[in-house]
Scaffold this motif. Structure first.
Motif, short mmCIF file in Angstrom:
data_model
loop_
_atom_site.label_atom_id
_atom_site.label_comp_id
_atom_site.label_asym_id
_atom_site.label_seq_id
_atom_site.Cartn_x
_atom_site.Cartn_y
_atom_site.Cartn_z
N TYR A 17 0.86 -1.18 -0.02
CA TYR A 17 0.06 0.03 -0.19
C TYR A 17 0.92 1.30 -0.08
N ASP A 18 0.31 2.56 -0.37
CA ASP A 18 1.02 3.69 -0.59
C ASP A 18 0.79 4.46 0.97
N PRO A 19 2.15 4.77 1.57
CA PRO A 19 2.08 5.24 3.15
C PRO A 19 1.74 6.63 2.87
N GLY A 20 1.11 7.09 4.09
CA GLY A 20 1.16 8.65 4.32
C GLY A 20 1.28 8.96 5.69
N PHE A 21 1.55 10.18 6.05
CA PHE A 21 1.62 10.62 7.57
C PHE A 21 1.13 11.74 7.60
N TYR A 22 0.25 11.71 8.99
CA TYR A 22 -0.77 13.04 9.13
C TYR A 22 -0.42 13.24 10.53
N SER A 23 -0.36 14.64 10.66
CA SER A 23 -0.29 15.52 11.99
C SER A 23 -0.57 16.83 11.82
N TYR A 24 -0.60 17.72 12.76
CA TYR A 24 -0.78 18.89 12.94
C TYR A 24 0.41 19.77 12.71
N ILE A 25 0.56 21.05 12.10
CA ILE A 25 1.85 21.46 11.87
C ILE A 25 2.79 22.00 12.87
N SER A 26 2.29 22.11 14.22
CA SER A 26 3.20 22.33 15.20
C SER A 26 3.95 20.90 15.67
N TRP A 27 3.20 19.84 15.48
CA TRP A 27 4.01 18.51 15.77
C TRP A 27 4.93 18.26 14.54
N LEU A 28 4.64 18.80 13.29
CA LEU A 28 5.62 18.53 12.00
C LEU A 28 6.98 19.54 12.36
N TYR A 29 6.68 20.63 12.83
CA TYR A 29 7.74 21.58 13.18
C TYR A 29 8.66 20.75 14.29
N ASN A 30 8.00 20.56 15.45
CA ASN A 30 8.69 20.37 16.87
C ASN A 30 8.71 18.87 17.13
N GLU A 31 8.10 17.98 16.77
CA GLU A 31 8.20 16.79 17.39
C GLU A 31 8.71 15.62 16.32
N VAL A 32 8.85 15.81 15.04
CA VAL A 32 9.76 14.98 14.20
C VAL A 32 10.40 15.66 13.20
N ASP A 33 11.30 14.82 12.61
CA ASP A 33 12.46 15.39 11.72
C ASP A 33 11.73 15.25 10.36
N MET A 34 11.12 16.37 9.85
CA MET A 34 10.45 16.08 8.51
C MET A 34 11.31 16.10 7.19
N SER A 35 12.59 16.36 7.66
CA SER A 35 13.51 16.10 6.42
C SER A 35 13.74 14.71 5.97
N VAL A 36 13.79 13.95 7.14
CA VAL A 36 13.72 12.44 7.17
C VAL A 36 12.50 11.86 6.61
N ILE A 37 11.39 12.28 7.00
CA ILE A 37 9.97 11.77 6.51
C ILE A 37 9.85 12.11 5.08
N GLU A 38 10.25 13.48 4.79
CA GLU A 38 10.25 13.86 3.30
C GLU A 38 11.00 13.00 2.27
N SER A 39 12.25 12.82 2.89
CA SER A 39 13.10 11.91 1.97
C SER A 39 12.53 10.58 1.44
N LYS A 40 11.45 10.02 2.51
CA LYS A 40 11.05 8.84 2.18
C LYS A 40 10.01 8.88 1.13
N ASP A 41 9.42 10.00 0.69
CA ASP A 41 8.71 10.46 -0.12
C ASP A 41 7.10 9.62 0.10
N TYR A 42 6.89 10.00 1.34
CA TYR A 42 5.74 9.49 1.99
C TYR A 42 4.38 10.83 1.52
N ASN A 43 3.13 10.33 1.37
CA ASN A 43 2.23 11.24 1.28
C ASN A 43 1.84 12.09 2.35
N ILE A 44 2.03 13.36 2.59
CA ILE A 44 1.99 14.22 3.72
C ILE A 44 0.60 14.67 3.69
N TRP A 45 -0.02 14.62 4.98
CA TRP A 45 -1.32 15.37 5.23
C TRP A 45 -1.21 16.10 6.30
#
Length: 793
Positions: free
Chosen positions: A164-192
C-alpha cells in the motif's frame, strides 16, 4: 505524491463549494484541487450518496486506533460500513490509523494490524499514520524527536512493504517540533497536514490539507473534518502553433507551458487521423518538418510524465497546414538518350523551370506550365542531375520572362541517368535441378554496377526480378526441377537517388534438370554390388546413368543406363574398394537434360568372415575375446561388437589391428554375446565384412557364499551353500594338506552329501558355481576353504 499524480487525473475539472474560500499555495498552480472529508465512529451513520452529490470527491476513513492507556489495537466500529458504502457511492477512499506507539516495535505492530484488517482491500488513496497523541501513555516530552521520527518511518515502511501507499498525518506544530520532517520527506510519503485556516503558511511538502474540524456536508449528521488534496491535472492546450516555411523545410513553433515534460508533434492525414512523428522535450518549443506535401497538416500536444512512467497528455492544439514553396517529389523515367522528369507542383505557380545541376551551378534547360518535361539529346548510359523551381508572374501570365518572373527555391536535386544499351549474347550453360548457369557479354558502352536477372511469370505475363549479380555470369537458382523458363538480363548502374536499368535483353529459354538421386546405397557380395537409390523431387526423369569413379584419376566411367532405381554391378574383384555415383536424365527439345550427380558412395566387395571367435580369458568384470587372423587379404583392422539377441542390435566396442581385445566394465555371472568383422578402407570409409558367428559366453561368478558343513558323523557330512543366481550347477573340490584341489563331483543343487569318510579326521573342501553355454563351462571363483573334522564314534 507519486500515486496522487497518477490516481486523480480522471477528476480534472471537478470543483466543490466546500473549498471555495481557501487560498492555495502558488506551488500548486496547475494542480487539480479535490475536496474530501475524514470520518470515524463519531460521525455516526453517513449517507455517502448524499456526500458524493454534495461535491465531495474523496474520504479518508479511520480504520482503527491504539488505546490511550494500554496501546491495545482496535478497529473502528464503523470502518467496514463506511468503507463499503463510500466505495459504492463512487468516492475515492483512503484510511488512517490513530497511533499511540511508544517504540518502533509498537509502531510496526500497529502497521501490521492495519495490513491484517485491510487484507486484499483495494484503496484509491494512501494508508496514513495519525501521529498526534499527547495524553495518556504518550508524552512527547519523554520521547526523543529521533524516536518519534523512527516510529513514523517504521509504520510507513511496513505499510509500503505490504503493498500500500503510505502517508503521514499530523498538525503543523507537531511537524515542526516533534519529528524530523527532512527524514520523512526523503522517504517520499504522502504528507497530510492539519491546519485550521483558509491559507496555510506551512512551507514543507504536503499533498493533502485538513483545513476545518467543524465542516458540514449533506449526508453527515455531525460536524466533520474538511480536507483538500492536490493532484496534477492535464496539461493545458498548446497555443500559438504557427509554421515558417523555407525551401523544402518548415518550422513548427508554439507558446511554452510550465510544469510539463515536453510536447508531442503529430501529422494529420486526409482522414483526420493523427500519427505521432516526434517528441520535443521542454523547454524547446519548435520542430522542423519537410515542407511537402502541400496537404500536410500538423498538431501539437503537451504531456507530463510521472516518475513511474505514466504519461498524461493535454488536449490537441489547433491544426496548421504546411505548404511547399518549391516543387517536390521530383522523379525520372530514363530512356536510352532521354529522361522524362515529373514532379508535384506548387500552389499558384505560373510555371516551372528545369535546371541541369552541374554541382557548382544550375543551368536552365527548359520551361513548362506542366508538371512533366522530357529532356532529350542526352548520351546513352550517362549520369545526370536535375532540379526544378517554380516561377510566379504578378499579371497572371504563364510565360517565363527573365528578370520579371520570380523564382522559388529549387527542389531537391535528383540524380538519375540514361539507360545502357541492351545486353546481347545471353548463353545458357549447365542445367541444375533448381536453376541454370547463364553468361552474357557486357554492354559496349556505359557505366555498369551490376546485372539484374529476370524470370517470366507465366501467370502475369511479366518478368520479375530473380537476382542482382556483379559478374557477367551466374548460376540462377530458385527455379523448379525439370521445367522450362524464360530469362532475361539487364545491366544497371546506381545514382544517389535511383537504380538506372538498361533496356531488356532478348529473352532466352532454359530447361532445368531433374533433381539428383539421393540415398544411394549398396548391398555387397564377394564379386558384385547391388546399388539402389531414391529421387529427391518429382521430375520427368526417363532414366538413370550409373558411373564408377576412380579417385586416383578423378574420372567417371559410365556403366549402364537403367529405368529402375536399382542396378547390380557384376564381375568385380574380391575384397576390392569401389566408388559409384548416379545421375538422372530426361529428354527435352531432342536433347538429354542431366541432373547433378548423386553423392559419391564409397563401398567395396565383401571381405571373408572372421572365424574362431572365442573367450581367451574370463573374470567377473572382464573378458578377453580373440579370433583367427584373416590371411586371404590384408585387413586394415577388426571391429568387435557386443550383440543383443533379444533386440537383434549390435554395439561397436572397438576397432583394432590386433586379433584380441579385453572388454571391461562387465557384471559377474552375466551372459555376453560378441561378433567380429574385418574391414578394409575405401578412402576414409571402412568396408566391412559380414558378421562372424555369434560367440555366446558368460562372465565368471563371484565366490560362492554361505559354504558350511552340517550333519557331521564319523563317516559322513552334508555340505551346503547359498544359491548363486544364473548358475547351471556347482563343482565340489577336495583340498589336500598342500592346498591342491581335486574334483569330487558336480551338483545342480545347493548342497552335497559326503560319505565314506574316516572317523576323527579333518577334511577340507571348496565349491564354485559354473554356467554352461553350449559345450563350454564358464566357471566362477572358488569359495573360501571349509575345514571340518568327523566324529570320533
Amino acid at each position: 505524491m507519486i500515486c496522487l499524480i497518477i490516481g486523480f487525473v480522471m477528476f480534472a475539472g471537478k470543483s466543490s463549494i466546500h473549498a471555495q474560500a481557501l487560498v492555495h499555495n502558488p506551488r500548486f498552480d496547475g494542480y487539480q484541487v479535490l475536496n474530501g472529508v475524514d470520518v470515524s465512529i463519531w460521525q455516526t451513520e453517513v449517507d455517502w450518496k448524499k456526500v458524493k452529490k454534495d461535491g465531495i470527491d474523496f474520504c479518508i476513513i479511520r480504520l482503527g486506533y491504539s488505546d490511550h492507556s494500554t496501546g491495545v489495537h482496535n478497529t473502528d466500529v464503523r470502518y467496514y460500513e463506511n468503507l463499503k458504502n463510500a466505495k459504492e457511492a463512487g468516492l475515492m477512499v483512503g484510511v488512517y490509523y490513530y497511533s499511540t506507539a511508544l517504540t518502533k516495535a509498537e509502531a510496526k505492530s500497529e502497521a501490521e494490524y492495519v495490513l491484517k484488517i485491510l487484507g486484499n482491500t483495494q484503496l484509491d488513496l494512501p494508508v496514513y499514520m495519525d501521529q498526534e497523541c499527547s495524553d495518556g501513555r504518550v508524552d512527547p516530552a519523554n520521547i526523543s524527536k529521533s524516536l518519534m521520527t523512527s516510529m513514523a518511518t517504521t509504520f510507513c515502511d511496513t505499510i509500503r512493504k505490504g503493498g500500500y501507499d503510505p502517508g503521514f498525518y499530523s498538525y503543523i506544530s507537531w511537524l515542526y517540533n516533534e519529528v524530523d520532517m527532512s527524514v520523512i520527506e526523503s522517504k517520499d510519503y504522502n504528507i497530510w497536514i492539519a491546519n485550521v485556516t483558509n491559507q496555510t503558511d506551512y512551507e514543507g511538502e504536503y499533498t493533502a490539507w485538513q483545513y476545518s474540524f467543524t465542516g458540514y456536508v449533506s449526508g453527515i449528521p455531525t460536524n466533520v473534518d474538511l480536507d483538500v488534496m492536490y493532484v496534477l491535472g492535464k496539461p493545458a492546450k498548446v497555443m500559438g502553433l504557427d509554421v515558417t516555411n523555407y525551401g523544402n523545410k518548415a518550422t513548427l513553433s508554439w507558446k511554452a507551458q510550465s510544469g510539463i515534460t515536453g510536447y508531442r508533434v503529430y501529422k494529420v492525414d486526409d482522414n483526420g487521423k493523427a500519427s505521432k512523428i516526434a517528441t520535443v522535450k521542454a523547454p524547446k518549443t519548435s520542430y522542423e518538418v519537410d515542407a511537402t506535401p502541400v496537404t500536410a497538416k500538423y498538431i501539437v500536444r503537451a504531456y507530463r510524465k510521472s516518475s513511474d512512467g505514466t504519461v498524461t497528455l493535454g488536449p490537441k492544439s489547433a491544426q496548421v497546414k504546411v505548404q511547399s514553396q518549391v516543387p517536390y517529389e521530383l522523379s525520372a523515367k530514363p530512356y536510352a538518350k532521354s529522361i522524362q522528369l515529373s514532379w508535384k507542383g506548387v500552389k499558384n505557380a505560373s510555371g516551372y523551370v528545369v535546371f541541369f545541376d552541374e554541382g557548382t551551378q544550375y543551368t536552365p534547360i527548359g520551361y513548362t506550365n506542366d508538371l512533366t518535361m522530357k529532356i532529350t539529346d542526352l548520351k546513352q548510359g550517362k549520369k545526370y542531375s536535375f532540379t526544378v523551381a517554380a516561377y510566379y508572374n504578378k499579371n497572371g501570365s504563364k510565360e517565363f520572362k527573365e528578370g520579371y518572373s520570380k523564382l522559388s527555391d529549387v527542389s531537391k536535386t535528383l540524380k538519375t541517368g540514361t539507360k545502357n544499351p541492351a545486353i546481347e549474347q545471353i548463353t545458357p550453360g549447365k542445367s541444375y535441378y533448381n536453376g541454370v548457369a547463364l553468361s552474357w557479354s557486357a554492354p559496349a558502352s556505359g557505366k555498369v554496377n551490376g546485372y539484374r536477372v529476370y524470370v517470366l511469370d507465366k501467370k502475369t505475363g511479366k518478368y520479375k526480378k530473380l537476382a542482382d549479380v556483379t559478374e557477367t555470369s551466374t548460376r540462377v537458382t530458385g527455379l523448379g526441377s525439370a521445367k522450362k523458363y524464360s530469362l532475361m538480363v539487364r545491366s544497371y548502374y546506381k545514382t544517389k537517388d535511383m537504380v538506372v536499368l538498361s533496356k531488356n535483353s532478348e529473352p532466352v529459354e532454359v530447361i532445368t534438370a531433374s533433381s539428383k538421386p539421393l540415398e544411394l546405397k549398396a548391398k555387397t557380395a564377394e564379386t558384385s554390388i547391388k546399388l539402389t537409390w531414391k529421387q529427391c523431387q518429382s521430375g520427368k526423369e526417363e532414366g538413370f546413368r550409373v558411373y564408377s569413379y576412380d579417385a586416383k584419376t578423378g574420372k567417371y566411367t559410365a556403366l549402364a543406363d537403367v529405368t529402375d532405381r536399382k542396378y547390380t554391378v557384376k564381375g568385380l574383384g574380391k575384397t576390392t574398394p569401389y566408388t559409384f555415383v548416379v545421375k538422372s536424365f530426361y529428354t527435352a527439345n531432342g536433347k538429354k537434360i542431366w541432373s547433378q550427380r548423386s553423392s559419391k558412395l564409397l563401398t567395396g566387395t565383401l571381405a571373408p568372415k572372421v572365424t574362431g571367435v572365442q573367450v581367451l580369458s574370463n573374470t567377473s568384470k572382464t573378458q578377453t575375446i580373440g579370433w583367427n587372423k584373416v590371411t586371404s587379404y590384408k585387413p586394415a583392422g577388426y571391429r568387435l561388437y557386443s550383440y543383443d539377441p533379444v533386440k537383434n542390435k549390435y554395439k561397436k566396442l572397438c576397432d583394432t589391428k590386433d586379433t584380441s581385445f579385453k572388454v571391461k566394465g562387465l557384471k559377474a555371472g552375466t551372459d555376453t554375446h560378441y561378433v567380429v568383422r574385418a574391414y578394409y578402407m575405401n578412402g576414409k570409409k571402412a568396408i566391412l565384412s559380414e558378421y562372424s558367428k555369434v560367440l555366446n559366453c558368460a562372465t565368471s561368478f563371484a565366490k560362492v557364499t554361505g559354504f558350511k558343513a552340517t550333519k557331521i558323523t564319523k563317516n559322513s557330512a552334508k555340505l551346503s551353500w547359498t544359491k548363486t543366481e544364473g548358475a547351471n550347477g556347482y563343482i565340489i573340490y577336495k583340498v589336500n594338506k598342500k592346498g591342491k584341489t581335486t574334483v569330487v563331483d558336480t551338483s545342480k543343487k545347493k548342497s552335497y552329501e559326503l560319505t565314506g569318510l574316516k572317523k576323527n579326521t579333518s577334511y577340507s573342501y571348496q565349491v564354485r558355481a559354473f554356467r554352461k553355454i553350449g559345450k563350454v563351462r564358464y566357471l566362477g571363483y572358488l569359495s573360501e576353504v571349509l575345514t571340518f573334522k568327523t566324529a570320533k564314534k
